[in-house]
Scaffold this active site. Sequence first.
Site, PDB file in Angstrom:
ATOM      1  N   ARG A 104      12.948  -0.437  -3.432  1.00 54.21           N
ATOM      2  CA  ARG A 104      12.141  -0.769  -4.612  1.00 54.21           C
ATOM      3  C   ARG A 104      12.870  -0.300  -5.864  1.00 54.21           C
ATOM      4  O   ARG A 104      13.338   0.834  -5.923  1.00 54.21           O
ATOM      5  CB  ARG A 104      10.771  -0.114  -4.528  1.00 54.21           C
ATOM      6  CG  ARG A 104       9.755  -0.669  -5.527  1.00 54.21           C
ATOM      7  CD  ARG A 104       8.478   0.059  -5.391  1.00 54.21           C
ATOM      8  NE  ARG A 104       7.334  -0.608  -6.007  1.00 54.21           N
ATOM      9  CZ  ARG A 104       6.311   0.081  -6.485  1.00 54.21           C
ATOM     10  NH1 ARG A 104       6.286   1.399  -6.386  1.00 54.21           N
ATOM     11  NH2 ARG A 104       5.276  -0.547  -7.029  1.00 54.21           N
TER      12      ARG A 104
ATOM     13  N   TYR B 139       9.371  -3.911  -9.665  1.00 55.79           N
ATOM     14  CA  TYR B 139       8.112  -3.710 -10.354  1.00 55.79           C
ATOM     15  C   TYR B 139       8.423  -3.603 -11.845  1.00 55.79           C
ATOM     16  O   TYR B 139       9.148  -2.696 -12.263  1.00 55.79           O
ATOM     17  CB  TYR B 139       7.414  -2.447  -9.850  1.00 55.79           C
ATOM     18  CG  TYR B 139       6.018  -2.226 -10.410  1.00 55.79           C
ATOM     19  CD1 TYR B 139       5.501  -0.942 -10.537  1.00 55.79           C
ATOM     20  CD2 TYR B 139       5.204  -3.288 -10.796  1.00 55.79           C
ATOM     21  CE1 TYR B 139       4.214  -0.709 -11.033  1.00 55.79           C
ATOM     22  CE2 TYR B 139       3.922  -3.078 -11.290  1.00 55.79           C
ATOM     23  CZ  TYR B 139       3.429  -1.794 -11.391  1.00 55.79           C
ATOM     24  OH  TYR B 139       2.158  -1.572 -11.889  1.00 55.79           O
TER      25      TYR B 139
ATOM     26  N   TYR C  68       3.387  11.327 -12.532  1.00 54.26           N
ATOM     27  CA  TYR C  68       1.954  11.530 -12.298  1.00 54.26           C
ATOM     28  C   TYR C  68       1.796  12.356 -11.033  1.00 54.26           C
ATOM     29  O   TYR C  68       2.698  12.425 -10.202  1.00 54.26           O
ATOM     30  CB  TYR C  68       1.198  10.197 -12.201  1.00 54.26           C
ATOM     31  CG  TYR C  68       1.527   9.353 -10.991  1.00 54.26           C
ATOM     32  CD1 TYR C  68       2.549   8.403 -11.038  1.00 54.26           C
ATOM     33  CD2 TYR C  68       0.811   9.488  -9.800  1.00 54.26           C
ATOM     34  CE1 TYR C  68       2.859   7.629  -9.929  1.00 54.26           C
ATOM     35  CE2 TYR C  68       1.118   8.704  -8.692  1.00 54.26           C
ATOM     36  CZ  TYR C  68       2.136   7.777  -8.769  1.00 54.26           C
ATOM     37  OH  TYR C  68       2.447   7.005  -7.667  1.00 54.26           O
TER      38      TYR C  68
ATOM     39  N   ASP D 249      -2.856  -2.293  -2.464  1.00 53.45           N
ATOM     40  CA  ASP D 249      -2.322  -1.269  -3.377  1.00 53.45           C
ATOM     41  C   ASP D 249      -3.069   0.061  -3.234  1.00 53.45           C
ATOM     42  O   ASP D 249      -2.989   0.939  -4.101  1.00 53.45           O
ATOM     43  CB  ASP D 249      -2.353  -1.737  -4.825  1.00 53.45           C
ATOM     44  CG  ASP D 249      -1.584  -0.785  -5.735  1.00 53.45           C
ATOM     45  OD1 ASP D 249      -2.030  -0.547  -6.880  1.00 53.45           O
ATOM     46  OD2 ASP D 249      -0.565  -0.216  -5.274  1.00 53.45           O
TER      47      ASP D 249
ATOM     48  N   CYS E  39       0.865  -1.175   0.000  1.00 51.86           N
ATOM     49  CA  CYS E  39       0.000   0.000   0.000  1.00 51.86           C
ATOM     50  C   CYS E  39       0.908   1.234   0.000  1.00 51.86           C
ATOM     51  O   CYS E  39       2.136   1.113   0.123  1.00 51.86           O
ATOM     52  CB  CYS E  39      -0.939   0.015   1.206  1.00 51.86           C
ATOM     53  SG  CYS E  39      -0.094  -0.238   2.767  1.00 51.86           S
ATOM     54  N   HIS E  40       0.304   2.393  -0.158  1.00 56.54           N
ATOM     55  CA  HIS E  40       1.087   3.639  -0.233  1.00 56.54           C
ATOM     56  C   HIS E  40       0.407   4.715   0.593  1.00 56.54           C
ATOM     57  O   HIS E  40      -0.766   4.593   0.956  1.00 56.54           O
ATOM     58  CB  HIS E  40       1.135   4.161  -1.673  1.00 56.54           C
ATOM     59  CG  HIS E  40       1.531   3.159  -2.707  1.00 56.54           C
ATOM     60  ND1 HIS E  40       2.836   2.779  -2.934  1.00 56.54           N
ATOM     61  CD2 HIS E  40       0.773   2.444  -3.582  1.00 56.54           C
ATOM     62  CE1 HIS E  40       2.868   1.889  -3.919  1.00 56.54           C
ATOM     63  NE2 HIS E  40       1.641   1.660  -4.319  1.00 56.54           N
TER      64      HIS E  40
ATOM     65  N   ASN F  42      -2.936   5.823 -10.509  1.00 58.92           N
ATOM     66  CA  ASN F  42      -2.944   5.707 -11.973  1.00 58.92           C
ATOM     67  C   ASN F  42      -4.006   4.783 -12.540  1.00 58.92           C
ATOM     68  O   ASN F  42      -3.909   4.368 -13.695  1.00 58.92           O
ATOM     69  CB  ASN F  42      -1.559   5.257 -12.485  1.00 58.92           C
ATOM     70  CG  ASN F  42      -0.485   6.238 -12.094  1.00 58.92           C
ATOM     71  OD1 ASN F  42      -0.635   7.436 -12.325  1.00 58.92           O
ATOM     72  ND2 ASN F  42       0.560   5.765 -11.456  1.00 58.92           N
TER      73      ASN F  42
ATOM     74  N   ARG G 259       6.434   4.022 -17.704  1.00 55.51           N
ATOM     75  CA  ARG G 259       5.499   5.154 -17.594  1.00 55.51           C
ATOM     76  C   ARG G 259       5.625   5.813 -16.203  1.00 55.51           C
ATOM     77  O   ARG G 259       5.044   6.861 -15.952  1.00 55.51           O
ATOM     78  CB  ARG G 259       4.064   4.727 -17.839  1.00 55.51           C
ATOM     79  CG  ARG G 259       3.510   3.818 -16.812  1.00 55.51           C
ATOM     80  CD  ARG G 259       2.045   3.490 -17.069  1.00 55.51           C
ATOM     81  NE  ARG G 259       1.675   2.286 -16.361  1.00 55.51           N
ATOM     82  CZ  ARG G 259       1.366   2.241 -15.077  1.00 55.51           C
ATOM     83  NH1 ARG G 259       1.382   3.341 -14.342  1.00 55.51           N
ATOM     84  NH2 ARG G 259       1.076   1.102 -14.487  1.00 55.51           N
TER      85      ARG G 259
HETATM   86  O1  0GY Z   1       1.065   1.479  -6.988  1.00 46.43           O
HETATM   87  C1  0GY Z   1       1.498   0.547  -7.675  1.00 46.43           C
HETATM   88  O2  0GY Z   1       2.014  -0.482  -7.197  1.00 46.43           O
HETATM   89  C2  0GY Z   1       1.404   0.684  -9.124  1.00 46.43           C
HETATM   90  C3  0GY Z   1       1.634   1.874  -9.765  1.00 46.43           C
HETATM   91  C4  0GY Z   1       2.350   2.997  -9.224  1.00 46.43           C
HETATM   92  C5  0GY Z   1       3.534   2.861  -8.574  1.00 46.43           C
HETATM   93  O3  0GY Z   1       4.014   1.685  -8.274  1.00 46.43           O
HETATM   94  C6  0GY Z   1       4.345   4.018  -8.126  1.00 46.43           C
HETATM   95  O4  0GY Z   1       3.996   5.158  -8.361  1.00 46.43           O
HETATM   96  O5  0GY Z   1       5.383   3.735  -7.517  1.00 46.43           O
HETATM   97  C7  0GY Z   1       1.218   1.945 -11.159  1.00 46.43           C
HETATM   98  O6  0GY Z   1       1.123   0.862 -11.800  1.00 46.43           O
HETATM   99  O7  0GY Z   1       0.991   3.066 -11.631  1.00 46.43           O
END
Ligand code: 0GY
Length: 294
Positions: free
Chosen positions: A120, A153, A45, A245, A28-29, A250, A126
């Site tokens: 990470r 990722y 973004y 997540d 999660c973020h 996005n 993108r």
């Molecule tokens: O949050 C996720 O895991 C997926 C995305 C974003 C990021 O990973 C990020 O900004 O670090 C995505 O696919 O846009």
Amino acid sequence: MDPDWLPWHASPSKPTYTAPDGAVDAHCHVFGPGSEFPFAPERKYTPCDASKAQLFALRDYLGFTRNVVVQATCHGADNRAMVDVLKHSNGRARGVATVVPDVSDEELGRLHDAGVRGVRFNYVKRLVDPKPDAYYLRIIEKIKKFGWHVVIYFEAADLAEKWDFFTSLPVTIVVDHMGRPDVTKDPNGPEFARFLEFMERENVWCKVTCPDRLSKSGPPSYDDFVPFAKKVVEKIPDRVLWGTDWPHPNLKSHTPDDGKLVDVIPRIATTEKAQRKLLIENPMRLYWPEEVKV
Ligand SMILES: O=C(O)/C=C(\C=C(/O)C(=O)O)C(=O)O
């Protein structure tokens, strides 16, 4: 500053699946708030604010106990927002940071003391401009002394190109979102077979996450995602992780209902034993090893 995508679900449904006590949301973020933790100028973004209070409230509402907060690219290598969550979690959150090769041992020590346990490497073009392998190898040399792992990722098409590098890494690797398979293809086909071959390596873990990102059949059940994730859980039951997540950066197709994401869990981990490994035993071993009774 308007976000570039749909805001997260303000009133998710209550899951019908009850997660076992101690369950971990392992991906999660948090974003900002931008007024307190500015977003990286180099970001690709612009997120909406998504605070630690909102993350903790979702954790409790979904019936989870702990979080692993992953640094998102919109904050670059400024890990302050993520660290702030860890410091206010009463030990119930660990972190995965983004660092640059010339990060100091003192900064890594501060991150470790706050609860960071990995870095990470984001290969999704993108989100981040590509970096040479040497860039990441310099970071790995720095983090090895802290026993950290590496979360990677990447897009499915990247695996062939990065195979030799990924399989050479001398640390535990955790793959985000199953390496983003094309779930319109055959889960028994050659593309996913190659990914499963990668999963055979004892140092490689996988997050069976993001039906909302990967599915073409869509909500609420994300049916086409299930056979892929179920295959990974069955293949490496001791090296899988799950996460919401949240706040789902996005996503433009829909706003995921986090309760419905939780309800996918028993369809990909079909026994109580598999669910306990996925939600408790595996994330505890990786992020809170000091609390695991041997
Ligand atoms: O949050 C996720 O895991 C997926 C995305 C974003 C990021 O990973 C990020 O900004 O670090 C995505 O696919 O846009």
